[in-house]
Design a protein around this motif. Structure first.
Motif, PDB file in Angstrom:
ATOM      1  N   PRO A 239       0.832  -1.207   0.000  1.00 30.41           N
ATOM      2  CA  PRO A 239       0.000   0.000   0.000  1.00 30.41           C
ATOM      3  C   PRO A 239       0.866   1.255   0.000  1.00 30.41           C
ATOM      4  CG  PRO A 239       0.005  -1.019   2.174  1.00 30.41           C
ATOM      5  CD  PRO A 239       0.676  -1.984   1.244  1.00 30.41           C
ATOM      6  N   PRO A 240       0.430   2.286  -0.702  1.00 28.51           N
ATOM      7  CA  PRO A 240       1.208   3.525  -0.731  1.00 28.51           C
ATOM      8  C   PRO A 240       1.168   4.208   0.636  1.00 28.51           C
ATOM      9  CG  PRO A 240      -0.914   3.873  -1.749  1.00 28.51           C
ATOM     10  CD  PRO A 240      -0.830   2.406  -1.454  1.00 28.51           C
ATOM     11  N   PRO A 241       2.192   5.010   0.955  1.00 27.70           N
ATOM     12  CA  PRO A 241       2.115   5.807   2.186  1.00 27.70           C
ATOM     13  C   PRO A 241       0.831   6.644   2.173  1.00 27.70           C
ATOM     14  CG  PRO A 241       4.320   5.942   1.228  1.00 27.70           C
ATOM     15  CD  PRO A 241       3.454   5.238   0.223  1.00 27.70           C
ATOM     16  N   LEU A 242       0.285   6.897   3.349  1.00 29.94           N
ATOM     17  CA  LEU A 242      -0.999   7.596   3.444  1.00 29.94           C
ATOM     18  C   LEU A 242      -0.935   8.996   2.847  1.00 29.94           C
ATOM     19  CD1 LEU A 242      -2.096   6.432   6.994  1.00 29.94           C
ATOM     20  CD2 LEU A 242      -2.851   5.549   4.786  1.00 29.94           C
ATOM     21  N   ALA A 243       0.167   9.699   3.061  1.00 33.51           N
ATOM     22  CA  ALA A 243       0.302  11.043   2.485  1.00 33.51           C
ATOM     23  C   ALA A 243       0.323  10.965   0.958  1.00 33.51           C
ATOM     24  CB  ALA A 243       1.560  11.724   3.005  1.00 33.51           C
ATOM     25  N   ASP A 244       0.929   9.909   0.403  1.00 32.27           N
ATOM     26  CA  ASP A 244       0.938   9.722  -1.046  1.00 32.27           C
ATOM     27  C   ASP A 244      -0.485   9.493  -1.561  1.00 32.27           C
ATOM     28  OD1 ASP A 244       3.653   9.908  -0.799  1.00 32.27           O
ATOM     29  OD2 ASP A 244       4.094   7.910  -1.576  1.00 32.27           O
TER      30      ASP A 244
ATOM     31  N   VAL B 194      -5.207  11.532  -4.579  1.00 30.20           N
ATOM     32  CA  VAL B 194      -6.625  11.905  -4.653  1.00 30.20           C
ATOM     33  C   VAL B 194      -6.760  13.380  -5.017  1.00 30.20           C
ATOM     34  CG1 VAL B 194      -8.739  12.222  -3.293  1.00 30.20           C
ATOM     35  CG2 VAL B 194      -7.464  10.077  -3.132  1.00 30.20           C
ATOM     36  N   LEU B 195      -5.940  14.226  -4.402  1.00 28.90           N
ATOM     37  CA  LEU B 195      -6.005  15.661  -4.696  1.00 28.90           C
ATOM     38  C   LEU B 195      -5.568  15.963  -6.129  1.00 28.90           C
ATOM     39  CD1 LEU B 195      -4.648  17.139  -1.349  1.00 28.90           C
ATOM     40  CD2 LEU B 195      -6.995  17.220  -2.219  1.00 28.90           C
ATOM     41  N   THR B 196      -4.534  15.284  -6.587  1.00 26.56           N
ATOM     42  CA  THR B 196      -4.050  15.497  -7.956  1.00 26.56           C
ATOM     43  C   THR B 196      -5.131  15.127  -8.966  1.00 26.56           C
ATOM     44  OG1 THR B 196      -1.762  15.105  -7.290  1.00 26.56           O
ATOM     45  CG2 THR B 196      -2.272  14.846  -9.629  1.00 26.56           C
ATOM     46  N   VAL B 197      -5.792  14.000  -8.724  1.00 22.08           N
ATOM     47  CA  VAL B 197      -6.877  13.568  -9.622  1.00 22.08           C
ATOM     48  C   VAL B 197      -8.045  14.544  -9.542  1.00 22.08           C
ATOM     49  CG1 VAL B 197      -8.621  11.781 -10.006  1.00 22.08           C
ATOM     50  CG2 VAL B 197      -6.232  11.141  -9.658  1.00 22.08           C
ATOM     51  N   THR B 198      -8.369  15.022  -8.343  1.00 25.64           N
ATOM     52  CA  THR B 198      -9.465  15.981  -8.181  1.00 25.64           C
ATOM     53  C   THR B 198      -9.203  17.239  -8.998  1.00 25.64           C
ATOM     54  OG1 THR B 198      -9.990  15.171  -5.961  1.00 25.64           O
ATOM     55  CG2 THR B 198     -10.757  17.384  -6.522  1.00 25.64           C
ATOM     56  N   LEU B 199      -7.973  17.761  -8.909  1.00 28.10           N
ATOM     57  CA  LEU B 199      -7.634  18.970  -9.663  1.00 28.10           C
ATOM     58  C   LEU B 199      -7.671  18.707 -11.168  1.00 28.10           C
ATOM     59  CD1 LEU B 199      -4.768  20.577  -7.560  1.00 28.10           C
ATOM     60  CD2 LEU B 199      -7.199  21.093  -7.538  1.00 28.10           C
ATOM     61  N   ALA B 200      -7.202  17.526 -11.573  1.00 32.82           N
ATOM     62  CA  ALA B 200      -7.223  17.187 -12.999  1.00 32.82           C
ATOM     63  C   ALA B 200      -8.660  17.075 -13.510  1.00 32.82           C
ATOM     64  CB  ALA B 200      -6.469  15.885 -13.240  1.00 32.82           C
TER      65      ALA B 200
ATOM     66  N   LYS C 132       1.423  18.375  -4.037  1.00 36.19           N
ATOM     67  CA  LYS C 132       2.726  17.832  -3.637  1.00 36.19           C
ATOM     68  C   LYS C 132       3.221  18.476  -2.341  1.00 36.19           C
ATOM     69  CE  LYS C 132       7.223  16.595  -5.543  1.00 36.19           C
ATOM     70  NZ  LYS C 132       6.988  15.192  -5.185  1.00 36.19           N
ATOM     71  N   THR C 133       3.198  19.812  -2.275  1.00 31.00           N
ATOM     72  CA  THR C 133       3.642  20.517  -1.073  1.00 31.00           C
ATOM     73  C   THR C 133       2.764  20.155   0.115  1.00 31.00           C
ATOM     74  OG1 THR C 133       4.411  22.349  -2.446  1.00 31.00           O
ATOM     75  CG2 THR C 133       4.103  22.802  -0.108  1.00 31.00           C
ATOM     76  N   TYR C 134       1.475  20.086  -0.124  1.00 27.70           N
ATOM     77  CA  TYR C 134       0.508  19.729   0.917  1.00 27.70           C
ATOM     78  C   TYR C 134       0.801  18.329   1.455  1.00 27.70           C
ATOM     79  CZ  TYR C 134      -4.313  19.639   2.904  1.00 27.70           C
ATOM     80  OH  TYR C 134      -5.426  19.588   3.712  1.00 27.70           O
ATOM     81  N   ALA C 135       1.050  17.394   0.556  1.00 23.38           N
ATOM     82  CA  ALA C 135       1.327  16.011   0.963  1.00 23.38           C
ATOM     83  C   ALA C 135       2.649  15.907   1.708  1.00 23.38           C
ATOM     84  CB  ALA C 135       1.331  15.091  -0.256  1.00 23.38           C
ATOM     85  N   GLU C 136       3.650  16.695   1.286  1.00 20.83           N
ATOM     86  CA  GLU C 136       4.935  16.675   1.983  1.00 20.83           C
ATOM     87  C   GLU C 136       4.768  17.147   3.424  1.00 20.83           C
ATOM     88  OE1 GLU C 136       7.513  19.000  -0.455  1.00 20.83           O
ATOM     89  OE2 GLU C 136       7.837  17.376  -1.903  1.00 20.83           O
TER      90      GLU C 136
END
Length: 198
Positions: free
Chosen positions: A83-88, A93-99, A186-190
């Motif tokens: 499973p991917p890290p939770l922040a990833d 999800v956010l990247t797809v939402t913006l797209a 990306k910044t938000y997830a970091e």
């Protein structure tokens, strides 16, 4: 008379729906009229009404499209092993939402906020939005459980409660982006990654 192809039908439907997205994001569902959508689409009323019987159908189609993209992203994440890290996961999800809420270089994420408001008064939109959000939150809980099984998250953590907290990061990002004009996934997830590590 030339036969109308399925490709043409889908393209025209897409143009009308894109016009509705722009109108809804700018003026909200209630202030937008079918005449607004017809003008924005550059189409005749008969063409628009051929694909959508009225504004309610356009609203449902627009909201469905936004949220199905988000839950599709979660479905993809759940098929990832390990499973991917939770922040990833939140970043994805956010990247797809913006797209999914970008049209011709325009940020139309305001449509998500319009959907939240509409969900408070319209039972059909409420069912649509909450159904998709339950899928998203359940997916986050499943990711937490997979991390628990792998030993990367304590078994003492309530997976559902953790999913509630993770889920809150998604609308929180959208609201800050719209109201404060800041942030990228990306910044938000970091930052989320650093907080989760702490």
């Amino acid at each position: 008379m030339p036969r109308v192809t399925e490709k043409y039908i889908q393209r025209r439907r897409r143009e009308i729906l894109d016009a509705a997205w722009r109108c809804f994001a700018r003026n909200g569902f209630h202030a937008t009229t079918m005449d607004d959508v017809i003008e924005a689409a550059g189409a005749s009323p008969s063409v628009v009404y051929r694909w959508f019987r009225g504004k309610d159908e356009l609203v449902v189609a627009a909201v469905t499209e936004v949220y199905e993209g988000v839950t599709d992203a979660m479905s993809d994440l759940l098929q990832t092993d390990p499973p991917p890290p939770l922040a990833d996961a939140v970043e994805r999800v956010l990247t797809v939402t913006l797209a999914r809420t970008s049209r011709d270089g325009q940020d139309l994420t305001a449509l998500a906020v319009q959907a939240w408001s509409e969900a408070l008064r319209d039972p059909e939109i409420h069912q649509l939005v909450t159904g998709q959000y339950h899928k998203l939150r359940d997916g986050l809980a499943e990711l937490v459980r997979r991390h628990q099984a792998a030993g990367s998250i304590s078994a003492d953590v309530d997976a559902n409660a953790a999913a509630h907290a993770l889920f809150a990061m998604i609308p929180g990002f959208i609201l800050q982006r719209l109201l404060l004009g800041t942030g990228d996934p990306k910044t938000y997830a970091e930052a989320a990654r650093a907080i989760l590590r702490a």
